[in-house]
Design a protein around this motif. Structure first.
Motif, PDB file in Angstrom:
ATOM      1  N   MET A 123       1.287  -1.639   0.495  1.00 38.00           N
ATOM      2  CA  MET A 123       0.347  -0.393   0.128  1.00 38.00           C
ATOM      3  C   MET A 123       0.660   0.985  -0.260  1.00 38.00           C
ATOM      4  O   MET A 123       0.525   1.805  -0.686  1.00 38.00           O
ATOM      5  N   ILE A 124       2.237   0.959   0.428  1.00 35.02           N
ATOM      6  CA  ILE A 124       3.115   2.789   0.617  1.00 35.02           C
ATOM      7  C   ILE A 124       3.568   2.412  -0.457  1.00 35.02           C
ATOM      8  O   ILE A 124       3.408   3.635  -0.729  1.00 35.02           O
ATOM      9  N   ALA A 125       3.764   1.208  -0.818  1.00 36.91           N
ATOM     10  CA  ALA A 125       4.060   1.381  -3.027  1.00 36.91           C
ATOM     11  C   ALA A 125       3.899   2.529  -3.760  1.00 36.91           C
ATOM     12  O   ALA A 125       3.787   3.238  -4.581  1.00 36.91           O
ATOM     13  N   VAL A 126       2.170   1.634  -3.410  1.00 37.22           N
ATOM     14  CA  VAL A 126       1.599   2.331  -4.332  1.00 37.22           C
ATOM     15  C   VAL A 126       0.852   3.515  -4.007  1.00 37.22           C
ATOM     16  O   VAL A 126       0.777   4.402  -4.950  1.00 37.22           O
ATOM     17  N   LEU A 127       0.785   4.098  -2.801  1.00 39.12           N
ATOM     18  CA  LEU A 127       0.921   5.758  -2.905  1.00 39.12           C
ATOM     19  C   LEU A 127       1.421   6.461  -3.102  1.00 39.12           C
ATOM     20  O   LEU A 127       1.749   7.329  -3.714  1.00 39.12           O
ATOM     21  N   LEU A 165      -3.195  -0.822  -5.907  1.00 36.79           N
ATOM     22  CA  LEU A 165      -4.246  -0.885  -5.508  1.00 36.79           C
ATOM     23  C   LEU A 165      -5.409  -1.591  -4.853  1.00 36.79           C
ATOM     24  O   LEU A 165      -5.852  -2.737  -4.233  1.00 36.79           O
ATOM     25  N   GLY A 166      -5.761  -2.383  -5.924  1.00 40.55           N
ATOM     26  CA  GLY A 166      -7.002  -3.418  -5.927  1.00 40.55           C
ATOM     27  C   GLY A 166      -6.257  -4.559  -5.631  1.00 40.55           C
ATOM     28  O   GLY A 166      -7.039  -5.321  -4.496  1.00 40.55           O
ATOM     29  N   GLN A 167      -4.922  -4.865  -5.428  1.00 39.79           N
ATOM     30  CA  GLN A 167      -4.738  -6.221  -5.205  1.00 39.79           C
ATOM     31  C   GLN A 167      -4.150  -5.737  -3.740  1.00 39.79           C
ATOM     32  O   GLN A 167      -4.378  -6.827  -3.201  1.00 39.79           O
ATOM     33  N   ILE A 180      -7.565  -6.168  -1.404  1.00 42.00           N
ATOM     34  CA  ILE A 180      -7.271  -8.006  -1.892  1.00 42.00           C
ATOM     35  C   ILE A 180      -7.251  -8.098  -0.435  1.00 42.00           C
ATOM     36  O   ILE A 180      -7.181  -8.600   0.358  1.00 42.00           O
ATOM     37  N   GLY A 181      -5.727  -7.776  -0.543  1.00 38.39           N
ATOM     38  CA  GLY A 181      -4.944  -8.261   1.722  1.00 38.39           C
ATOM     39  C   GLY A 181      -5.433  -7.512   2.404  1.00 38.39           C
ATOM     40  O   GLY A 181      -5.392  -8.320   3.046  1.00 38.39           O
ATOM     41  N   VAL A 182      -5.826  -5.866   2.201  1.00 42.38           N
ATOM     42  CA  VAL A 182      -7.145  -5.761   3.553  1.00 42.38           C
ATOM     43  C   VAL A 182      -7.816  -6.662   3.969  1.00 42.38           C
ATOM     44  O   VAL A 182      -7.805  -7.008   4.855  1.00 42.38           O
TER      45      VAL A 182
END
Length: 225
Positions: A29-33, A107-109, A112-114
């Motif tokens: 998530m940090i990498a995506v943001l 973001l979608g993946q 899903i992890g969340v």
């Protein structure tokens, strides 16, 4: 000093995936943001480590399901839900890991992890209830109690590896068999097995062959039906 028994392996190793998989999700998530590739690399490695630990923990859990005493329907079905939920999470973790080995995080993946980690909180809660409320796997339970342990081999004994594989295979068969009974409507879940609804416990002196049938019969039979 008491030797560690084989069924105690699962609670000893389950903390690894419970820590690694949420951390992998957070890193992605940090990498995506942020767009930081370093975090993407950290997340990928954490997914590999977390999934590997989940597979091993799942193997130990399947074996443990055959090494504890589950004559109480509520306890038995709580173990079933715990195992089924963790199986779904592990399969999902394997899929995400295989995807992450070839792709950057998305973001979608990450979402899903969340969701998967939220489910893991629920299954972990069931695991706690099984032990602390019902006494599943507790070695000091009275011999006539409906739950407790079947006294499997010591963890470091020569018999342990064979017992681990054998009982894990039996655990898979039991999990699929119970799921088939549930989805075909043959045996509904025992009251309180989901850890949310209020259940009822039978006295420990009730014979196991009667305990094995009482809850699902009570759930299916209603006055006037």
């Amino acid at each position: 000093m008491k030797k560690m028994l084989l069924h105690e392996l699962h609670p000893a190793v389950v903390h690894a995936p419970l820590a690694l998989l949420p951390t992998a999700t957070a890193a992605d998530m940090i990498a995506v943001l942020s767009g930081d590739r370093a975090w993407a690399k950290v997340g990928r490695r954490l997914w590999v480590a977390g999934t590997a630990s989940a597979l091993f923990s799942g193997l130990a859990g399947l074996a443990a399901s055959q090494e504890v005493k589950l004559d109480q329907p509520r306890a038995r079905d709580m173990v079933f839900l715990h195992g089924l939920g963790n199986a779904v999470i592990t399969v999902g973790a394997v899929g995400v890991t295989l995807w992450r080995l070839r792709h950057p995080p998305s973001l979608g993946q990450s979402l899903i992890g969340v969701v998967a980690n939220a489910l893991a909180v629920y299954t972990a809660t069931l695991g706690g209830k099984m032990v602390y409320e019902l006494g599943v796997g507790i070695n000091s339970m009275p011999p006539d109690a409906a739950v407790g342990t079947l006294k499997g081999p010591p963890l470091l004994s020569r018999a342990a590896p064979v017992a681990l594989v054998r009982d894990a295979v039996q655990g898979v068969r039991w999990l699929f068999g119970r799921a088939r009974e549930l989805f075909t409507g043959r045996h509904p879940l025992a009251p309180g097995a989901n850890g949310i609804d209020e259940g009822h416990d039978l006295p420990a002196s009730v014979p196991s062959e009667l305990v094995a049938q009482d809850s699902w019969v009570a759930a299916t039979e209603r006055p006037g039906i």
